[in-house]
Enzyme design. Structure first.
Site, PDB file in Angstrom:
ATOM      1  N   SER A 152       1.739  13.998   4.834  1.00  0.00           N
ATOM      2  CA  SER A 152       1.007  12.959   5.540  1.00  0.00           C
ATOM      3  C   SER A 152      -0.487  13.067   5.267  1.00  0.00           C
ATOM      4  O   SER A 152      -0.938  12.884   4.151  1.00  0.00           O
ATOM      5  CB  SER A 152       1.330  13.011   7.034  1.00  0.00           C
ATOM      6  OG  SER A 152       0.817  11.886   7.704  1.00  0.00           O
ATOM      7  N   ASP A 306      -3.403   6.259   6.160  1.00  0.00           N
ATOM      8  CA  ASP A 306      -3.445   7.642   5.730  1.00  0.00           C
ATOM      9  C   ASP A 306      -2.615   7.754   4.451  1.00  0.00           C
ATOM     10  O   ASP A 306      -2.012   6.774   3.993  1.00  0.00           O
ATOM     11  CB  ASP A 306      -2.972   8.570   6.849  1.00  0.00           C
ATOM     12  CG  ASP A 306      -1.502   8.437   7.172  1.00  0.00           C
ATOM     13  OD1 ASP A 306      -0.924   7.385   6.856  1.00  0.00           O
ATOM     14  OD2 ASP A 306      -0.923   9.371   7.761  1.00  0.00           O
ATOM     15  N   ASP A 308       0.290   8.768   3.404  1.00  0.00           N
ATOM     16  CA  ASP A 308       1.679   8.326   3.318  1.00  0.00           C
ATOM     17  C   ASP A 308       1.902   7.010   4.047  1.00  0.00           C
ATOM     18  O   ASP A 308       3.040   6.549   4.169  1.00  0.00           O
ATOM     19  CB  ASP A 308       2.645   9.401   3.803  1.00  0.00           C
ATOM     20  CG  ASP A 308       2.591   9.626   5.299  1.00  0.00           C
ATOM     21  OD1 ASP A 308       1.502   9.483   5.878  1.00  0.00           O
ATOM     22  OD2 ASP A 308       3.629   9.959   5.902  1.00  0.00           O
ATOM     23  N   ASP A 310       1.885   5.913   7.046  1.00  0.00           N
ATOM     24  CA  ASP A 310       2.580   5.701   8.314  1.00  0.00           C
ATOM     25  C   ASP A 310       1.592   5.527   9.466  1.00  0.00           C
ATOM     26  O   ASP A 310       1.989   5.163  10.565  1.00  0.00           O
ATOM     27  CB  ASP A 310       3.582   6.811   8.617  1.00  0.00           C
ATOM     28  CG  ASP A 310       2.964   8.182   8.829  1.00  0.00           C
ATOM     29  OD1 ASP A 310       1.759   8.357   8.542  1.00  0.00           O
ATOM     30  OD2 ASP A 310       3.683   9.099   9.276  1.00  0.00           O
TER      31      ASP A 310
END
Length: 546
Positions: A152, A306, A308, A310
């Site tokens: 992440s 961010d 990734d 999500d």
């Protein structure tokens, strides 16, 4: 004097070395062993224990040894996961996604080989893609589970391994959601039962999916918005060196928005994250290039994902500059927008988020719930969940599509709101002022302390428990709530102030979530709230001894 070297530790390291399938990590560990006794502390840290498989899966530094992310650890994790799925009687394929971090593709491919080695079908997403695409694919493909290889917004030297459960294992409301207890403990036990990596049977590479799954996600994301609404909005955007860029561009185009202005230096995936100290839009400085682009292009709105994708961060024009919205501000804006659109169901947030959503839901007559921190709990708040958010920039605006936080659909939804307000000659700031005038200004902030020694977090929590504050901002503390032993969370309240303290679940941080409620004219209240939050930060820092 040279450090003492534990003979048993050396033996464990040599045994690990003999079982490590990756030549690069073998060479890395051999260099540490050859450097003894000077490297004794480094060797001890690498073997201080295995990475813990918790409800966020695995996450750690890319390095050789059990206390790191590497091919041996991932092989064991995949073998433990597939063994646990078999023991649960879970049927269906395992779908696997990955981001663009160092090692992500290799870890995803090894997971597929372990799955096919057990006779289970493995489906890999067709390239580095956002985490919400993986969560969507678990549901869309009827998978038994999903694995997302990502860290992440962690620093570039990290990687991670998240698990989502499919139908029958996570429950109807949990389909395509992150794991919760006791699944995490069961999977970790199965991983620990894998004694040797070279005993794990590897199969074929699995099936790499075509673009149809991504196209399905993009179509579904665009369909989250109301049809034929205003789309006239100038947007500056950054994927922050992550994997969101092309997916976000496609989703905005499918929804009818003009092309985004993208930060060129951060447009392509880059595992080194060269322009930011930490690839997290919450961190100071991470959005500087985006805000400069927004100012230079005359944008109406600035959006960041961010790495990734999500999570979603938003900034709005403020005077002569730009102001990033706090997660709580964007959360209540999205909730209010969906309620105004008549989206039915329960609206949920966590115990560390602002209390404003609860007041809004009560006033509008919609169901509301608070959960423990983490989207694994938010998405299980109710079968008929309409919306969920956490203050750390995570938003679920379409639970029937993605039962997890989704930075792409959140970005689309806030753009829809901003475009609608622009067509009326108003802004997101105007809507925030309307809410503050109705409910009082609910201002939030965070005290976040990054530590090198994880034991310091426990010591700080103990200090707060032994000597809780009698007052906050001069007002008596009317409630002290301690969720131990089930959860390491401590809450202090006064009539207009709330503080929630907890360790981070994904990073070596201690976090204190601060909220003050100030009545009156929004502009005046905002200035007063800023002063109160600064004072509250200092009081809580003293309580924690940090």
């Amino acid at each position: 004097m040279a450090p003492q070297v534990d003979v048993d530790l050396i033996a464990r390291a040599e045994a690990w070395l003999a079982d490590d399938p990756d030549p690069a990590s073998r060479a890395e560990l051999r260099a540490v062993l050859d450097g003894l006794p000077e490297t004794a502390a480094e060797l001890s840290d690498r073997f201080s224990g295995p990475l813990t498989f918790g409800t966020a899966g695995l996450r750690g530094r890319l390095r050789a040894g059990p206390n790191g992310m590497n091919l041996a650890v991932v092989t064991r994790a995949a073998a433990g996961l597939t063994g646990w799925l078999d023991a649960q009687g879970g049927e269906g394929p395992l779908v696997i996604g990955y981001d663009a971090r160092h090692g992500s593709r290799e870890f995803a491919e090894r997971t597929a080989e372990v799955a096919t080695g057990t006779g289970r079908e493995a489906l890999l997403l067709p390239g580095p893609l956002p985490t919400p695409v993986l969560a969507y694919a678990v549901r869309a493909l009827g998978a038994v589970a999903g694995v997302m290889v990502t860290a992440s917004h962690n620093p570039p030297q990290d990687n991670g391994y998240k698990v989502y459960l499919g139908a029958g294992l996570g429950g109807p409301a949990g389909t395509g959601a992150q794991i919760v207890p006791p699944a995490d403990a069961g999977i970790e036990a199965a991983i620990r039962a894998v004694r040797r990596v070279d005993a794990v049977r590897l199969g074929g590479p699995g099936t790499v999916l075509g673009d149809e799954i991504l196209q399905g996600y993009v179509r579904s994301a665009a369909a989250v918005l109301s049809e034929n609404g205003p789309r006239d909005l100038a947007i500056a955007y950054t994927p922050l060196h992550g994997v969101g860029g092309s997916t976000v561009a496609a989703a905005f185009a499918a929804a009818g928005f003009p092309p985004l202005e993208v930060v060129a230096e951060q447009a392509e995936p880059d595992p080194a994250f060269p322009t930011v100290a930490f690839p997290n839009p919450e961190e100071p400085g991470a959005m500087d290039l985006l805000l400069a682009l927004a100012a230079g292009t005359g944008a109406d709105l600035a959006i960041a994902n961010d790495p990734d994708a999500d999570r979603c961060a938003v900034a709005i024009p403020a005077g002569d500059g730009w102001r990033p919205l706090r997660g709580d501000e964007l959360g209540v804006l999205l909730a209010d927008h969906l309620i105004r659109r008549g989206v039915p169901g329960l609206y949920a947030t966590t115990i560390v988020s602002s209390s404003l959503l609860g007041r809004l839901a009560a006033a509008r007559g919609v169901p509301y719930a608070e959960t423990l921190t983490g989207f694994k709990w938010i998405v299980r708040a109710a079968e008929d969940l309409a919306f969920g958010y956490e203050e750390a920039l995570g938003y679920c605006v379409a639970p029937a599509m993605v039962r997890d936080k989704d930075g792409v659909t959140a970005a689309l939804t806030v753009a829809e709101l901003a475009a609608g307000l622009k067509a009326e000659g108003r802004t997101l700031a105007d809507r925030l002022d309307e809410l503050a005038a109705e409910f009082g200004l609910h201002a939030t902030d965070q005290l976040s302390v990054r530590v090198d020694d994880l034991a310091e977090i426990g010591r700080a929590m103990s200090r707060a428990r032994r000597n809780p504050p009698a007052t906050l901002l001069g007002a008596p503390v009317t409630e002290v709530a301690d969720l131990l032993p089930e959860n390491d969370v401590l809450t202090f309240r006064t009539a207009t102030t709330r503080v929630v303290i907890r360790p981070s679940g994904t990073e070596p941080k201690l976090k204190a979530y601060l909220e003050v409620v100030v009545e009156g004219d929004p502009a005046t209240a905002r200035a007063r709230a800023a002063t109160e939050l600064r004072a509250l930060r200092a009081e809580i820092a003293a309580t924690l001894g940090v």
